[in-house]
Write a protein that holds these residues in place. Structure first.
Motif, short mmCIF file in Angstrom:
data_model
loop_
_atom_site.label_atom_id
_atom_site.label_comp_id
_atom_site.label_asym_id
_atom_site.label_seq_id
_atom_site.Cartn_x
_atom_site.Cartn_y
_atom_site.Cartn_z
N ILE A 43 -12.31 93.18 16.86
CA ILE A 43 -12.89 92.99 18.19
C ILE A 43 -13.34 91.54 18.34
N GLY A 44 -12.83 90.87 19.34
CA GLY A 44 -13.16 89.46 19.53
C GLY A 44 -14.59 89.26 19.98
N THR A 45 -15.20 88.17 19.52
CA THR A 45 -16.56 87.83 19.93
C THR A 45 -16.66 86.46 20.59
N TRP A 46 -15.58 85.68 20.53
CA TRP A 46 -15.58 84.35 21.15
C TRP A 46 -14.17 84.03 21.58
N GLY A 47 -14.05 83.23 22.63
CA GLY A 47 -12.75 82.79 23.09
C GLY A 47 -12.69 82.67 24.60
N PRO A 48 -12.21 83.73 25.28
CA PRO A 48 -11.97 83.62 26.72
C PRO A 48 -13.15 84.05 27.59
N TYR A 49 -14.32 84.28 26.99
CA TYR A 49 -15.38 85.00 27.71
C TYR A 49 -16.14 84.14 28.72
N ASP A 50 -15.88 82.84 28.72
CA ASP A 50 -16.43 82.00 29.78
C ASP A 50 -15.33 81.31 30.57
N GLY A 51 -14.12 81.89 30.48
CA GLY A 51 -13.01 81.40 31.29
C GLY A 51 -12.02 80.50 30.58
N ASP A 52 -12.29 80.14 29.33
CA ASP A 52 -11.35 79.28 28.60
C ASP A 52 -10.11 80.07 28.19
N PRO A 53 -8.92 79.47 28.25
CA PRO A 53 -7.68 80.18 27.88
C PRO A 53 -7.49 80.20 26.36
N ILE A 54 -8.39 80.88 25.67
CA ILE A 54 -8.36 80.97 24.22
C ILE A 54 -8.27 82.43 23.82
N PRO A 55 -7.33 82.82 22.97
CA PRO A 55 -7.27 84.21 22.53
C PRO A 55 -8.56 84.60 21.80
N PRO A 56 -9.02 85.84 21.94
CA PRO A 56 -10.27 86.25 21.29
C PRO A 56 -10.18 86.16 19.77
#
Length: 333
Positions: free
Chosen positions: A280-293
């Protein structure tokens, strides 16, 4: 005529075969190199960042294996299959609950960690998660003075009145909040410059536990790579003869980083990994950045502490998601 032209006729077919073989090896090589770097902890420079995406590479590695097998390039197929198998063995177990999650008898407690993104996370979102999940210990990273005040104004002080807090501007502040009384509160500054708040929490009916808000330096730019390595290597190891410890926070590392695996190996369990929720991802796209979790926020619990369950929740205004873990503490004797 047939005899003299035969070698000429076979040359294009031979070239095509060599070209296909070369292309298949070029397809196989990246995952194989990735496997070696990940397996032996050779991540350096930009690979420190890239290695966090190993689960995606593990999934992709099945494609070169299939292509090589279909093309009957047996040497390339052998390397590709071993690579895919090796990567799978590194990441698949995180999606499977461990048989050994530690003791199931003892005092139940729920802990939570949340990165506040320079103090900008919505305090009401944090307090709601604490209240709704009956959180008894909260670790926060990137805690600023305004954020600390906003959390109290939102009601955190009523839920978790005991604290070890060292707020600062920017990303270096740290806080640890508790429902139960604490002793020996404090904080220390990592080589990378981030603070880590800690305290010994006295939970009724349980042995005292040391809790710490972990926050190694992020490997965001080349200048921070050495600080990242130093900070991870400097995290407190588990002490089987000392007070049980819970390290929870933004480690800026996944279980594909050898330094984090080494830390867990000193006598911790990763709560998400133990419960089969380690993907389960905890960082990455959660503020709109195009980064996989990716999974860089963790709850590491001393092996004397049982792991019951883990949940991951979004936090309004943060690029991290909160990790909430239900634990079982050893009973006091």
């Amino acid at each position: 005529m047939t005899i003299t032209d035969a070698p000429t006729a076979t040359r294009p077919a031979h070239r095509r075969r060599l070209t296909r073989t070369l292309l298949i090896w070029l397809l196989v090589a990246p995952a194989a190199i990735w496997f070696v770097i990940r397996g032996f902890g050779f991540e350096r420079d930009r690979f420190i960042q890239l290695i966090a995406f190993t689960p995606y590479v593990a999934l992709w590695s099945a494609i070169p294996a299939l292509v090589a097998l279909v093309a009957r390039r047996w040497a390339a197929a052998a390397v590709a299959v071993l690579t895919a198998f090796g990567l799978a063995m590194g990441v698949v177990p995180r999606a499977l609950p461990n048989l050994d999650r530690g003791p199931s008898d003892g005092t139940a407690i729920t802990v939570m960690t949340a990165n506040l993104l320079f103090g900008g996370a919505d305090p009401a979102s944090i307090v709601r998660l604490v209240r709704e999940n009956d959180v008894a210990i909260l670790a926060v990273q990137e805690l600023t003075e305004p954020a600390a005040g906003a959390l109290d104004a939102a009601g955190l002080g009523d839920l978790l009145p005991h604290r070890s807090v060292n707020a600062e501007a920017g990303a270096s502040g740290s806080g640890l909040y508790s429902r139960y009384p604490i002793t020996e509160p404090g904080s220390w500054r990592t080589d990378g410059g981030f603070l880590q708040a800690y305290a010994t929490v006295r939970v009724p009916g349980a042995v005292p536990i040391t809790s710490e808000s972990a926050h190694p330096l992020a490997p965001a730019v080349p200048e921070s790579f050495s600080g990242w390595r130093s900070d991870l290597a400097g995290q407190p190891a588990a002490d089987p003869d000392g007070t049980p410890r819970i390290l929870l926070g933004d480690f800026n590392a996944t279980l594909d980083h050898k330094l984090l695996r080494d830390l867990v190996g000193t006598g911790y369990r990763d709560a998400a990994d133990a419960t089969g929720k380690g993907w389960i991802g905890t960082w990455g796209p959660y503020d709109g950045d195009p980064i996989p979790p990716v999974t860089i926020d963790h709850v590491l619990a001393d092996e004397r502490i049982g792991i019951r369950d883990v949940e991951v929740h979004g936090v309004t205004g943060s690029d991290h998601r909160a990790v909430i873990a239900e634990l079982t503490l050893p009973e006091a004797r």
